[in-house]
Design an enzyme around this catalytic site. Structure first.
Site, PDB file in Angstrom:
ATOM      1  N   HIS A 294      -2.902   1.010  -1.857  1.00 28.94           N
ATOM      2  CA  HIS A 294      -4.335   1.186  -2.074  1.00 28.94           C
ATOM      3  C   HIS A 294      -4.601   2.556  -2.713  1.00 28.94           C
ATOM      4  O   HIS A 294      -5.344   2.662  -3.697  1.00 28.94           O
ATOM      5  CB  HIS A 294      -5.065   1.061  -0.725  1.00 28.94           C
ATOM      6  CG  HIS A 294      -6.539   1.284  -0.800  1.00 28.94           C
ATOM      7  ND1 HIS A 294      -7.447   0.258  -0.679  1.00 28.94           N
ATOM      8  CD2 HIS A 294      -7.277   2.411  -0.955  1.00 28.94           C
ATOM      9  CE1 HIS A 294      -8.681   0.755  -0.760  1.00 28.94           C
ATOM     10  NE2 HIS A 294      -8.594   2.063  -0.926  1.00 28.94           N
ATOM     11  N   GLU A 295      -3.984   3.595  -2.149  1.00 30.05           N
ATOM     12  CA  GLU A 295      -4.203   4.951  -2.668  1.00 30.05           C
ATOM     13  C   GLU A 295      -3.577   5.130  -4.047  1.00 30.05           C
ATOM     14  O   GLU A 295      -4.154   5.784  -4.917  1.00 30.05           O
ATOM     15  CB  GLU A 295      -3.693   6.000  -1.684  1.00 30.05           C
ATOM     16  CG  GLU A 295      -4.331   5.953  -0.300  1.00 30.05           C
ATOM     17  CD  GLU A 295      -5.856   5.967  -0.280  1.00 30.05           C
ATOM     18  OE1 GLU A 295      -6.491   6.520  -1.207  1.00 30.05           O
ATOM     19  OE2 GLU A 295      -6.442   5.396   0.661  1.00 30.05           O
TER      20      GLU A 295
ATOM     21  N   HIS B 188      -5.830   4.011  -6.682  1.00 32.32           N
ATOM     22  CA  HIS B 188      -6.861   4.999  -7.038  1.00 32.32           C
ATOM     23  C   HIS B 188      -6.365   5.947  -8.126  1.00 32.32           C
ATOM     24  O   HIS B 188      -7.132   6.347  -9.005  1.00 32.32           O
ATOM     25  CB  HIS B 188      -7.291   5.824  -5.815  1.00 32.32           C
ATOM     26  CG  HIS B 188      -8.329   5.169  -4.975  1.00 32.32           C
ATOM     27  ND1 HIS B 188      -9.549   4.759  -5.466  1.00 32.32           N
ATOM     28  CD2 HIS B 188      -8.329   4.851  -3.654  1.00 32.32           C
ATOM     29  CE1 HIS B 188     -10.263   4.215  -4.491  1.00 32.32           C
ATOM     30  NE2 HIS B 188      -9.538   4.258  -3.377  1.00 32.32           N
TER      31      HIS B 188
END
Length: 178
Positions: free
Chosen positions: A143-144, A147
């Protein structure tokens, strides 16, 4: 003293940009950013935060899984700073799991992610790390990392039927845990 930063939200163009690699990680600006990300993460009940979420286009994030009101069943781990991270290998098994995002408030999505990944990153002190992450912690890392590549979890949801409001998600979690 660390500062709690404002988390930018979906629509801010920085969330859709590919972040630049961190060069001198010992530079005061980068070390201050890490301190501020730690403080911001602690203040928001998140389990991870990436520099682009505080409007800094740098390839660094923190993974900090711990039980909290947003993720009551999260495993406990020490907050880990990951600079210039990358995935080296991944399992064939993909698992769907619920995700939320500090930059996309009020919505959860059922997101497919690799169940296990082998990763490499530089720690805050400059040391090189290589490790295998599984399950929820692997999900946070992916998820990170998204980003840092200008991707938000909504881009990974396979159907709008896999979206739910945060309020309804919390209500369903309360029923499941009672």
């Amino acid at each position: 003293m660390a500062e709690i930063l404002s988390v930018i939200e979906l629509g801010n163009s920085i969330l859709r940009q590919r972040s630049r690699p961190v060069g001198d990680l010992h530079h005061r600006r980068i070390q201050t950013l890490v301190d501020n990300l730690m403080a911001t993460l602690s203040n928001t009940n998140g389990v991870g935060i990436a520099a682009p979420q505080v409007a800094q286009s740098e390839r660094l994030f923190i993974v900090a899984s711990r039980p909290n009101p947003r993720y009551p069943n999260a495993p406990e781990m020490e907050p880990t700073v990951m600079i210039n991270p990358r995935i080296l290998a991944h399992s064939e098994q993909v698992v769907k799991g619920w995700e939320g995002c500090l930059s996309v408030p009020g919505i959860r999505g059922l997101v497919p992610r690799y169940q296990a990944i082998e990763v490499e990153y530089i720690g805050r002190d400059g040391s090189q790390h290589r490790q295998e992450l599984t399950d929820f912690v692997a999900r946070i890392f992916q998820h990170e990392l998204d980003h840092l590549n200008g991707i938000v979890f909504l881009d990974r949801v396979e159907s709008t039927l896999d979206l739910i409001s945060e309020k309804e998600f919390q209500a369903q979690m309360a029923q499941t845990n009672s």
